[in-house]
Design an enzyme around this catalytic site. Structure first.
Site, PDB file in Angstrom:
ATOM      1  N   HIS A   1       0.839  -1.204   0.000  1.00 13.25           N
ATOM      2  CA  HIS A   1       0.000   0.000   0.000  1.00 13.25           C
ATOM      3  C   HIS A   1       0.867   1.244   0.000  1.00 13.25           C
ATOM      4  CE1 HIS A   1       1.241  -0.504   4.155  1.00 13.25           C
ATOM      5  NE2 HIS A   1       1.178   0.810   4.194  1.00 13.25           N
TER       6      HIS A   1
ATOM      7  N   HIS B   1       5.591   6.474  -1.115  1.00 16.36           N
ATOM      8  CA  HIS B   1       6.403   5.266  -1.283  1.00 16.36           C
ATOM      9  C   HIS B   1       5.601   4.036  -0.900  1.00 16.36           C
ATOM     10  CE1 HIS B   1       6.850   5.987   3.043  1.00 16.36           C
ATOM     11  NE2 HIS B   1       7.190   4.714   3.163  1.00 16.36           N
TER      12      HIS B   1
HETATM   13  P1  2AM Z   1       6.675   2.465   6.055  1.00 15.59           P
HETATM   14  O1  2AM Z   1       6.194   1.393   5.145  1.00 15.59           O
HETATM   15  O2  2AM Z   1       7.586   3.439   5.424  1.00 15.59           O
HETATM   16  O3  2AM Z   1       7.182   1.921   7.364  1.00 15.59           O
HETATM   17  C1  2AM Z   1       1.667   1.131   8.280  1.00 15.59           C
HETATM   18  O4  2AM Z   1       2.631   1.015   9.268  1.00 15.59           O
HETATM   19  C2  2AM Z   1       2.039   2.187   7.288  1.00 15.59           C
HETATM   20  O5  2AM Z   1       2.202   3.447   7.933  1.00 15.59           O
HETATM   21  C3  2AM Z   1       3.326   1.954   6.535  1.00 15.59           C
HETATM   22  O6  2AM Z   1       3.133   2.397   5.208  1.00 15.59           O
HETATM   23  C4  2AM Z   1       4.333   2.813   7.242  1.00 15.59           C
HETATM   24  O7  2AM Z   1       5.350   3.316   6.419  1.00 15.59           O
HETATM   25  C5  2AM Z   1       3.478   3.965   7.667  1.00 15.59           C
HETATM   26  N1  2AM Z   1       3.984   4.597   8.892  1.00 15.59           N
HETATM   27  C6  2AM Z   1       4.347   3.989  10.021  1.00 15.59           C
HETATM   28  N2  2AM Z   1       4.726   4.915  10.948  1.00 15.59           N
HETATM   29  C7  2AM Z   1       4.583   6.116  10.342  1.00 15.59           C
HETATM   30  C8  2AM Z   1       4.827   7.442  10.749  1.00 15.59           C
HETATM   31  N3  2AM Z   1       5.245   7.734  11.985  1.00 15.59           N
HETATM   32  N4  2AM Z   1       4.571   8.425   9.874  1.00 15.59           N
HETATM   33  C9  2AM Z   1       4.135   8.164   8.635  1.00 15.59           C
HETATM   34  N5  2AM Z   1       3.888   6.916   8.184  1.00 15.59           N
HETATM   35  C10 2AM Z   1       4.114   5.906   9.023  1.00 15.59           C
END
Ligand code: 2AM
Length: 174
Positions: free
Chosen positions: A45, A127
């Site tokens: 996602h 991303h």
């Molecule tokens: P990541 O894949 O770069 O870790 C579920 O955890 C989703 O939320 C993932 O897409 C994750 O990104 C994102 N996520 C987790 N912590 C976050 C944060 N503090 N700020 C923004 N996105 C976050």
């Protein structure tokens, strides 16, 4: 009356089956050179706004707020694989962020702010995480993915289960 149970939630673009499959192909190709942990295909996602651990009333407020956002259908070309050394993530991204994606994210975030819903307000870097704990990264020649985005979603994240994410609500373009 609502309880005070908290759930970890975030807003995201949720790929259709064909896009997911193509992303999984990228993931598998990149895994050969980078190693790491593969994100399960059904969990791939793109996060728009991360609320994190939230009280039920905030989740309910976020759902009401999101009703005010009018999603538009747009084409999203995913054509760049990349690596973040600091958190060892291999991800899929784009050379050109579509205006419609920036607008959707900005609209959604503005609406959440207006509704008093808290989220991580770090600048938006679109991303799709493909691999975690990846040792390193080698560029691969990968076929671009043409994702026709038609909706955004509020998603619940649970640890220790698979699939890890459950779509709570979707908002589709007309
Ligand atoms: P990541 O894949 O770069 O870790 C579920 O955890 C989703 O939320 C993932 O897409 C994750 O990104 C994102 N996520 C987790 N912590 C976050 C944060 N503090 N700020 C923004 N996105 C976050």
């Amino acid at each position: 009356m609502q309880g005070d149970a908290r759930q970890r939630v975030f807003f995201a673009l949720w790929p259709d089956a064909s896009t997911r499959k193509q992303l999984a192909y990228w993931r598998d190709r990149l895994h050969r050179s980078s190693g790491g942990r593969k994100i399960p295909e059904e969990d791939l996602h793109l996060t728009l706004a991360f609320m994190g651990d939230s009280a039920e009333r905030d989740v309910a407020r976020a759902i009401v707020a999101a009703e005010e956002v009018t999603p538009r259908r747009f084409d999203f070309l995913i054509d760049v694989p990349a690596y973040w050394k600091h958190n060892r993530i291999v991800w899929a991204g784009t050379q050109a962020i579509p205006d419609a994606l920036s607008e959707l994210t900005a609209d959604l975030r503005r609406t959440l702010v207006r509704a008093g819903v808290r989220f991580d307000a770090k600048p938006f870097v679109p991303h799709i995480t493909l691999l975690r704990d990846a040792a390193d990264f080698h560029m691969a020649d990968l076929p671009p993915i043409d994702w026709c985005v038609e909706c955004f979603a509020l998603v619940h994240s649970q640890s220790g289960v698979r699939p890890r994410y459950r779509v709570l609500r979707k908002w589709a373009a007309n």
